[in-house]
Design an enzyme around this catalytic site. Structure first.
Site, short mmCIF file in Angstrom:
data_model
loop_
_atom_site.label_atom_id
_atom_site.label_comp_id
_atom_site.label_asym_id
_atom_site.label_seq_id
_atom_site.Cartn_x
_atom_site.Cartn_y
_atom_site.Cartn_z
N GLU A 1 -0.14 -32.67 -84.32
CA GLU A 1 -0.40 -32.88 -85.74
C GLU A 1 -0.57 -31.58 -86.51
O GLU A 1 -0.28 -31.53 -87.70
CB GLU A 1 -1.58 -33.82 -85.97
N LYS B 1 -3.76 -32.94 -81.04
CA LYS B 1 -4.12 -31.86 -81.95
C LYS B 1 -2.92 -30.92 -82.16
O LYS B 1 -2.65 -30.50 -83.27
CB LYS B 1 -5.31 -31.06 -81.40
N GLU C 1 -6.02 -35.86 -76.20
CA GLU C 1 -6.52 -35.31 -77.47
C GLU C 1 -5.95 -33.90 -77.71
O GLU C 1 -5.59 -33.55 -78.83
CB GLU C 1 -8.05 -35.31 -77.44
N ASN D 1 -5.29 -47.22 -104.76
CA ASN D 1 -5.20 -46.86 -103.35
C ASN D 1 -4.96 -48.16 -102.59
O ASN D 1 -5.69 -49.13 -102.81
CB ASN D 1 -6.54 -46.23 -102.92
N GLY D 2 -3.94 -48.20 -101.74
CA GLY D 2 -3.67 -49.42 -100.98
C GLY D 2 -2.25 -49.91 -101.21
O GLY D 2 -1.39 -49.16 -101.68
N TRP E 1 -1.13 -40.42 -101.28
CA TRP E 1 -0.37 -40.45 -100.02
C TRP E 1 0.66 -41.56 -100.22
O TRP E 1 0.31 -42.74 -100.32
CB TRP E 1 -1.29 -40.75 -98.85
N ARG F 1 -7.47 -37.04 -98.42
CA ARG F 1 -7.01 -38.42 -98.31
C ARG F 1 -5.52 -38.57 -98.59
O ARG F 1 -4.95 -39.65 -98.41
CB ARG F 1 -7.79 -39.32 -99.26
N LYS G 1 -6.25 -38.12 -94.16
CA LYS G 1 -7.40 -38.25 -93.27
C LYS G 1 -7.80 -39.70 -93.05
O LYS G 1 -8.16 -40.11 -91.96
CB LYS G 1 -8.58 -37.47 -93.85
N CYS H 1 -4.87 -41.86 -100.28
CA CYS H 1 -5.07 -41.77 -101.72
C CYS H 1 -6.56 -41.60 -102.03
O CYS H 1 -7.40 -42.31 -101.48
CB CYS H 1 -4.54 -42.97 -102.49
N HIS I 1 4.89 -39.49 -60.71
CA HIS I 1 5.58 -40.74 -61.03
C HIS I 1 6.56 -40.56 -62.18
O HIS I 1 6.99 -41.53 -62.79
CB HIS I 1 4.55 -41.83 -61.35
C1 F6R Z 1 -6.49 -36.94 -85.53
C2 F6R Z 1 -7.19 -37.85 -86.41
C3 F6R Z 1 -6.82 -39.29 -86.39
C4 F6R Z 1 -8.05 -40.17 -86.61
C5 F6R Z 1 -7.62 -41.64 -86.75
C6 F6R Z 1 -8.81 -42.55 -86.92
O1 F6R Z 1 -6.98 -35.63 -85.63
O2 F6R Z 1 -8.04 -37.44 -87.17
O3 F6R Z 1 -6.14 -39.63 -85.23
O4 F6R Z 1 -8.92 -40.00 -85.53
O5 F6R Z 1 -6.78 -41.77 -87.86
O6 F6R Z 1 -9.55 -42.22 -88.05
P1 F6R Z 1 -11.01 -42.77 -88.25
O7 F6R Z 1 -11.87 -42.15 -87.22
O8 F6R Z 1 -11.40 -42.36 -89.64
O9 F6R Z 1 -10.92 -44.26 -88.10
#
Ligand code: F6R
Length: 616
Positions: free
Chosen positions: A492, A489, A485, A103-104, A77, A27, A611, A2, A508
Site C-alpha cells: 500500500e 504495508k 501485515e 459521503n456514501g 474518495w 478519508r 483511511k 469522503c 507447497h
Molecule cells: C492498512 C489499513 C487497512 C485498515 C482496514 C480496516 O494499513 O489501514 O487495511 O486496517 O481498512 O480499517 P478499520 O480498522 O478502520 O476498520
C-alpha cells in the site's frame, strides 16, 4: 471515505472548513470543495477542484470567494464518476441556491435520476450526489423550509449516506443526515459544527455528539436539533473528546506515519491503563457483560485489512488462554457465507475507525442472526461500537496516516487483555500465569522504545533496496499474520508487489518464486518458545537461501542460529513468544515507510486509498 465538515457561527467559515478538511483529508483526497453563504451578497459561493486539498487552497488564493458564517466542505474518495472538477462536491440544486455534500452511495440514484430527468431537470456531473441536490431543490420549492425539504429528500434515498446541505435563503442553518455513514456534531459557544469525525472540529471544541442511525440534525449558531427521519425529536448525549487538536498535528515529524510509529509505545501503554488490577486483567467496560461472556462457546473475530491481521494474532492468545475456539474472518466474507451463529457465539469486530462499512454490516448481520457482539475500536462516537453489545476502546489516539500502525499494536494489546479477562472469568489460567502474561504486556512499551532505536538501520536497508520489484515475507504461528501485515504495508505504501506466506506453506508452492537475489523477510520465532518451530523456520531460511534468496531475518536478541544464513538480521528484544508480534511488526512498518519515502511517494496518502472505507 469522503470527509465532510459543516460550520455555522460568527466567524468566517472558510478558515474553519479548510482547517477541518485538512484533518479529514485522510478519508479521501481525489477532490475537495467548499460552499459558503457570502455575508455581503447573501449568495451561495462554491469552489471545488480535482486533486488534493492543496489544489483547492491554491485556487482560493488565486480567485478568492466571498466568505460568510455558514458553510460546508468536502474531501472526496471517488465512487460514482471519476475524480474531476465537475464531479467534485459540493453539488448544487437546479437553481444554484442550495449546495449538498455527501459521503456514501445512494443506491437508488439511477431511478431517482430517471424520475427527475422525466420532469426536465438536467445534471452536470456523473455523481449520485447531484441527484440528492436536485431532489432537495425540488422539495424546497414545495416546503419552503430547508429542514423540512431535507427530511422529505432523505426519506427517498436508499443506501449509505451522510449528507449536509445549506441554502442561500436560510443563512445560519446547516442540515445533516446519516444512514450507515458517520456524522458527529461539535458543540461550540455561539457556533456549531458537523463533521465525519471529531477531527473536523476538535481545534474549536471537544464537546461532541454522535448522531445515530437514520437521524437528521439542524444546527444554527445557538441551537442543535436532532430528529429521526419522520421528524420526531431525539435525546442526545454529549461526550468529551479524549484528545486535543495537537494530538492530530504532525508536529515536527516528516509524516503522520513517522509520528504514529513513534507513538506505538504510548498506544500500548494507554490501552493497558486502568485495565490491570492486582495482577489480573479487569476491563471495566466489560463488567456488565461478564455473565454473557461466561456463556459463550465460540468466538468469531471479524475485521478487514490490518485490523484482521491484529485479529489473527489475537486469536492465538485468546484460544490458548481462555480455551474457547476462535476463528478469524474478513468481514465481507463472513456476511455472505451463511455462517453458523448461535446465541453463545461472540462476534468480536475490530476497527480503528469504527466506520468500516464491511465490518459494520457484518456486525449488524451477526446481531440479527442472534450472536453477541463486542467491538474493539479506536474512535469515540463511531458507529460500530454503538451497534454492538459491548465495546473495548483502544487508546492509540487519532491515527491520521492512511496506513495503520499504532492502531495495530493497540488492537493486539486490547485483544490480549480481552483474552486474559475471559480466561479469568472462565478460570482457565492460574493466577501466576495471568500475572506473568500481564507482566509481559506491561514490558512491551519499553521494548518498543528499544526497537524504535534501530529505525536508522532499517531506513538504510530500505533506501538500499529502493529499486526492489518484489518482496516476500515468511512467518509461522503468530509470525504468520506479521508476515501478511509486512506485505500489506509494502504494497500500500511503496506500490511493490509483496506477499506474505506461512513458512510451512513454502514447499507447497511459493518456493517456486525464489530466484537469485529475491528479498525475503523472515519473522523468526523465539527459540525459547517451541524449539521445534524455531528449528523449522531456520530450515526454511536455509532452503530459500540455497536457492539464492536474500534473507532479511527479524530475530530476537541473542538468537545466533540465523547468522550463518541471513544476509541481514534485524534484532528485537526478548519477549515471550506470543508477545513477539508486537515487536516484530515495527521494523516492517518502518521498512515500508522508508522504502516509499526513498521512491519519493507520499506515505500518508497512498494512491487510490482512503483511511476509512465507508462503502462496501
Ligand atoms: C492498512 C489499513 C487497512 C485498515 C482496514 C480496516 O494499513 O489501514 O487495511 O486496517 O481498512 O480499517 P478499520 O480498522 O478502520 O476498520
Amino acid at each position: 471515505m469522503c470527509g465532510i465538515v459543516g460550520y455555522v457561527g460568527t466567524e468566517r467559515s472558510l478558515r474553519v472548513l479548510l482547517g477541518g478538511l485538512k484533518r479529514l483529508e485522510y478519508r479521501g483526497y481525489d477532490s475537495a470543495g467548499v460552499a459558503v453563504i457570502d455575508a455581503r451578497s447573501g449568495r451561495l459561493n462554491v469552489a471545488k477542484r480535482a486533486g488534493k486539498l492543496g489544489v483547492l487552497e491554491d485556487e482560493l488564493r488565486r480567485h478568492p470567494i466571498g466568505d460568510g458564517a455558514t458553510g460546508i466542505g468536502h474531501t472526496r474518495w471517488a465512487t460514482h464518476g471519476g475524480p474531476t472538477d465537475r464531479n467534485a462536491h459540493p453539488h448544487l440544486g437546479d437553481d444554484g441556491r442550495l449546495a449538498v455534500i455527501h459521503n456514501g452511495i445512494i443506491e437508488n440514484f439511477a431511478a431517482l435520476r430517471e424520475e427527475l430527468d422525466a420532469e426536465g431537470f438536467t445534471f452536470t456531473s456523473e455523481t449520485d450526489t447531484e441527484v440528492a441536490a436536485v431532489l432537495l431543490g425540488r422539495e424546497y420549492r414545495v416546503a419552503g423550509d430547508l429542514a423540512e425539504a431535507f427530511r422529505r429528500t432523505v426519506a427517498r434515498l436508499d443506501g449509505a449516506f451522510t449528507l449536509l446541505a445549506v441554502h442561500q435563503d436560510q443563512p445560519g442553518v446547516v442540515v445533516g443526515a446519516r444512514r450507515n455513514s458517520p456524522l458527529v456534531i461539535g458543540l461550540g459557544d455561539g457556533e456549531n459544527f458537523l463533521g465525519s469525525d471529531v477531527a473536523a472540529f476538535v481545534e474549536h471544541t471537544r464537546r461532541a455528539v454522535a448522531i445515530g442511525q437514520d437521524q437528521i440534525v439542524v444546527i444554527t449558531p445557538t441551537s442543535v436539533r436532532v430528529t429521526d427521519f419522520s421528524g420526531r425529536g431525539v435525546e442526545v448525549e454529549p461526550f468529551e473528546v479524549a484528545w486535543d487538536a495537537a494530538a492530530a498535528e504532525k508536529g515536527g515529524w516528516s509524516s503522520f506515519m513517522a509520528k504514529e510509529i513513534a507513538e506505538e509505545p504510548d498506544a500500548v501503554a494507554n490501552t493497558l491503563r486502568g485495565r490491570v488490577s492486582e495482577g489480573r486483567a479487569v476491563i471495566p467496560e466489560l463488567t456488565d457483560l461478564d455473565d454473557l461472556l461466561r456463556g459463550i462457546d465460540r468466538i468469531t473475530i471479524i475485521a478487514c485489512g490490518t485490523a484482521a491481521y491484529a485479529g489473527h494474532v489475537g486469536s492465538y492468545a485468546i484460544e490458548k488462554w481462555a480455551r474457547v475456539p476462535v476463528e478469524v474472518e474478513l468481514s465481507h466474507e463472513f456476511r455472505y457465507r451463511d455462517p453458523v451463529i448461535t446465541p453463545s457465539t461472540l462476534v468480536v469486530s475490530i476497527s480503528q475507525s469504527g466506520e468500516t462499512m464491511d465490518t459494520l454490516m457484518a456486525v449488524k448481520f451477526a446481531r440479527a442472526a442472534g450472536a453477541r457482539t463486542l467491538s474493539i475500536c479506536n474512535t469515540q462516537g463511531a458507529t460500530i461500537p454503538r451497534e454492538s453489545d459491548g465495546a473495548v476502546y483502544t487508546h492509540a489516539g487519532p491515527e491520521v496516516a492512511v496506513a495503520s500502525t499504532k492502531a495495530f499494536v493497540a488492537q493486539i494489546t486490547a485483544l490480549y487483555l480481552f483474552g486474559l479477562h475471559l480466561a479469568r472469568l472462565r478460570g482457565t489460567l492460574s493466577a501466576r500465569e495471568q500475572a506473568a502474561n500481564l507482566d509481559e504486556l506491561a514490558a512491551i512499551p519499553g521494548k518498543l522504545e528499544r526497537v524504535l532505536e534501530s529505525s536508522d538501520s532499517i531506513a538504510q536497508l530500505a533506501h538500499w533496496m529502493s529499486d526492489t520489484r518484489a518482496v516476500l515475507f515468511l512467518g509461522r504461528h503468530v509470525g504468520f499474520p506479521i508476515a501478511l501485515e509486512g506485505a500489506l504495508k509494502l504494497k500500500e505504501l511503496a506500490y511493490i508487489h509483496a506477499e506474505g506466506f506461512a513458512a510451512g506453506e513454502l514447499k507447497h508452492g511459493p518456493i517456486a518464486l525464489i530466484e537469485p537475489g529475491q528479498p525475503v523477510f523472515v519473522v523468526v520465532p523465539s527459540p525459547r518458545g517451541s524449539d521445534e518451530m524455531h528449528k523449522k523456520v531456520v530450515s526454511n531460511i536455509q532452503e530459500i537461501r540455497a536457492r539464492g534468496a536474500r534473507v532479511l531475518a527479524i530475530a530476537e536478541e541473542g538468537d545466533v542460529s540465523v547468522l550463518p544464513f541471513a544476509d541481514e538480521v534485524v534484532r528485537i528484544p526478548l519477549a515471550a513468544p506470543l508477545f513477539e508480534p508486537l515487536l516484530a511488526v515495527i521494523p516492517l512498518q518502518i521498512f515500508a515507510m522508508e522504502l516509499a519515502t526513498a521512491k519519493g511517494l507520499d506515505v500518508d496518502q497512498p494512491r487510490n486509498l482512503a483511511k476509512s472505507v465507508t462503502v462496501e
